[in-house]
Scaffold this motif. Structure first.
Motif, PDB file in Angstrom:
ATOM      1  N   ALA A  29       0.828  -1.203   0.000  1.00 27.23           N
ATOM      2  CA  ALA A  29       0.000   0.000   0.000  1.00 27.23           C
ATOM      3  C   ALA A  29       0.862   1.254   0.000  1.00 27.23           C
ATOM      4  N   HIS A  30       1.969   1.218   0.705  1.00 30.06           N
ATOM      5  CA  HIS A  30       2.816   2.392   0.823  1.00 30.06           C
ATOM      6  C   HIS A  30       3.705   2.597  -0.402  1.00 30.06           C
ATOM      7  N   CYS A  31       4.154   1.542  -1.038  1.00 32.13           N
ATOM      8  CA  CYS A  31       5.120   1.640  -2.127  1.00 32.13           C
ATOM      9  C   CYS A  31       4.478   1.824  -3.491  1.00 32.13           C
ATOM     10  N   HIS A  32       3.187   1.663  -3.606  1.00 32.24           N
ATOM     11  CA  HIS A  32       2.521   1.760  -4.893  1.00 32.24           C
ATOM     12  C   HIS A  32       1.568   2.950  -4.887  1.00 32.24           C
ATOM     13  N   PRO A  33       2.037   4.108  -5.331  1.00 30.40           N
ATOM     14  CA  PRO A  33       1.155   5.268  -5.379  1.00 30.40           C
ATOM     15  C   PRO A  33       0.048   5.037  -6.410  1.00 30.40           C
ATOM     16  N   GLU A  34      -1.020   5.811  -6.299  1.00 31.30           N
ATOM     17  CA  GLU A  34      -2.117   5.672  -7.241  1.00 31.30           C
ATOM     18  C   GLU A  34      -1.629   5.994  -8.648  1.00 31.30           C
ATOM     19  N   VAL A  35      -2.020   5.149  -9.569  1.00 35.22           N
ATOM     20  CA  VAL A  35      -1.730   5.366 -10.977  1.00 35.22           C
ATOM     21  C   VAL A  35      -3.023   5.077 -11.731  1.00 35.22           C
ATOM     22  N   PHE A  36      -3.412   6.018 -12.578  1.00 38.06           N
ATOM     23  CA  PHE A  36      -4.632   5.873 -13.360  1.00 38.06           C
ATOM     24  C   PHE A  36      -4.282   5.967 -14.835  1.00 38.06           C
ATOM     25  N   ASP A  37      -4.945   5.173 -15.658  1.00 34.10           N
ATOM     26  CA  ASP A  37      -4.846   5.303 -17.105  1.00 34.10           C
ATOM     27  C   ASP A  37      -6.115   5.991 -17.589  1.00 34.10           C
ATOM     28  N   VAL A  76      -1.730   8.841 -15.402  1.00 32.77           N
ATOM     29  CA  VAL A  76      -1.771   9.875 -14.366  1.00 32.77           C
ATOM     30  C   VAL A  76      -1.219   9.278 -13.090  1.00 32.77           C
ATOM     31  N   GLU A  77      -0.250   9.954 -12.500  1.00 41.31           N
ATOM     32  CA  GLU A  77       0.341   9.484 -11.250  1.00 41.31           C
ATOM     33  C   GLU A  77      -0.185  10.321 -10.098  1.00 41.31           C
ATOM     34  N   GLY A  78      -0.459   9.645  -8.985  1.00 46.00           N
ATOM     35  CA  GLY A  78      -0.907  10.323  -7.778  1.00 46.00           C
ATOM     36  C   GLY A  78      -2.418  10.427  -7.708  1.00 46.00           C
ATOM     37  N   SER A 113      -9.002   9.956  -8.808  1.00 46.42           N
ATOM     38  CA  SER A 113      -8.858   9.689  -7.384  1.00 46.42           C
ATOM     39  C   SER A 113      -9.487   8.336  -7.079  1.00 46.42           C
ATOM     40  N   GLU A 114      -8.924   7.652  -6.108  1.00 49.00           N
ATOM     41  CA  GLU A 114      -9.529   6.386  -5.666  1.00 49.00           C
ATOM     42  C   GLU A 114     -10.709   6.640  -4.742  1.00 49.00           C
ATOM     43  N   ALA A 116      -8.710   1.253 -12.227  1.00 45.85           N
ATOM     44  CA  ALA A 116      -7.601   2.183 -12.477  1.00 45.85           C
ATOM     45  C   ALA A 116      -7.698   2.835 -13.854  1.00 45.85           C
ATOM     46  N   VAL A 117      -8.692   2.453 -14.649  1.00 45.17           N
ATOM     47  CA  VAL A 117      -8.876   3.067 -15.966  1.00 45.17           C
ATOM     48  C   VAL A 117     -10.044   4.038 -15.896  1.00 45.17           C
ATOM     49  N   ARG A 118      -9.819   5.232 -16.407  1.00 45.26           N
ATOM     50  CA  ARG A 118     -10.862   6.256 -16.499  1.00 45.26           C
ATOM     51  C   ARG A 118     -11.102   6.509 -17.982  1.00 45.26           C
TER      52      ARG A 118
END
Length: 161
Positions: free
Chosen positions: A20-28, A85-87, A121-122, A129-131
Motif C-alpha cells: 500500500a505504501h510503495c505503490h502510489p495511485e496510478v490511473f490510465d 496519471v500518477e498520484g 482519485s480512488e 484504475a482506468v478512467r
C-alpha cells in the motif's frame, strides 16, 4: 505451530503495508478524438478517427487553480489515446483537452466541447484504475456531403450544419 502462524500473519501484514505504501495511485485515462465531418458536435457514421491528434491532460487544484499534474499524448490509428496519471488528485479538477489536429481540413474546435473532465482519485467510488473520457473532436470548416441524409436517418433533420 502457533509461533509459525503468528510469524506468517505478521509477515503478511508487513507485506500488505509495504504494498500500500510503495505503490502510489496510478490511473490510465483513455479516450478518442475524431473529425466531426458534419459539424453536429457528436459522432456520426461519417465521422473519421483522427490519428496523430495531440491531447493534454491537466489537473488543477480546486481552490488555488494551481496546476498539479500535466501530461500530453497522441492518438493512434483508431483515434484513441492512453495517458498515465500518477498520484491521487482528489482535490483537483482534471480535464483532457484537444491541443492540435494533424489535419488542416479538420482543425476547428467548439468552445465548451474541447474538454472532457475526468476523476483521478480512488476516493470517488470507482475501483478501476482506468478512467474513460468522453470523445473529443475537431470539426471540418464545412460539412461533407451526406450529412443531411445521416441526420434524417437519426430523425434529427431539424439540426443545421
Amino acid at each position: 505451530m502457533a509461533k509459525a502462524i503468528v510469524l506468517l500473519s505478521a509477515l503478511c501484514i508487513v507485506a500488505l503495508a509495504n504494498f500500500a505504501h510503495c505503490h502510489p495511485e496510478v490511473f490510465d485515462v483513455e479516450g478518442k478524438v475524431y473529425c466531426d465531418t458534419c459539424r453536429v458536435q457528436f459522432e456520426t457514421k461519417l465521422s473519421e478517427n483522427l490519428e496523430g491528434a495531440t491531447v493534454k491532460l491537466q489537473c488543477r487544484n480546486i481552490t488555488t487553480e494551481t496546476e498539479t499534474f500535466s501530461v500530453e499524448g497522441v492518438t493512434d490509428k483508431d483515434g484513441k489515446y492512453k495517458l498515465t496519471v500518477e498520484g491521487d488528485h482528489q482535490d483537483d479538477i482534471c480535464e483532457v483537452t484537444v491541443v492540435k489536429s494533424p489535419r488542416e481540413d479538420c482543425k476547428e474546435t467548439e468552445s465548451g466541447y474541447e474538454k472532457a473532465r475526468i476523476e483521478c482519485s480512488e476516493n470517488v467510488g470507482m475501483h478501476n484504475a482506468v478512467r474513460y473520457a468522453n470523445p473529443l473532436f475537431f470539426m471540418k470548416a464545412q460539412a461533407v456531403e451526406g450529412c443531411k441524409e445521416v441526420l434524417d436517418e437519426l430523425d434529427l433533420s431539424s439540426l443545421e450544419f
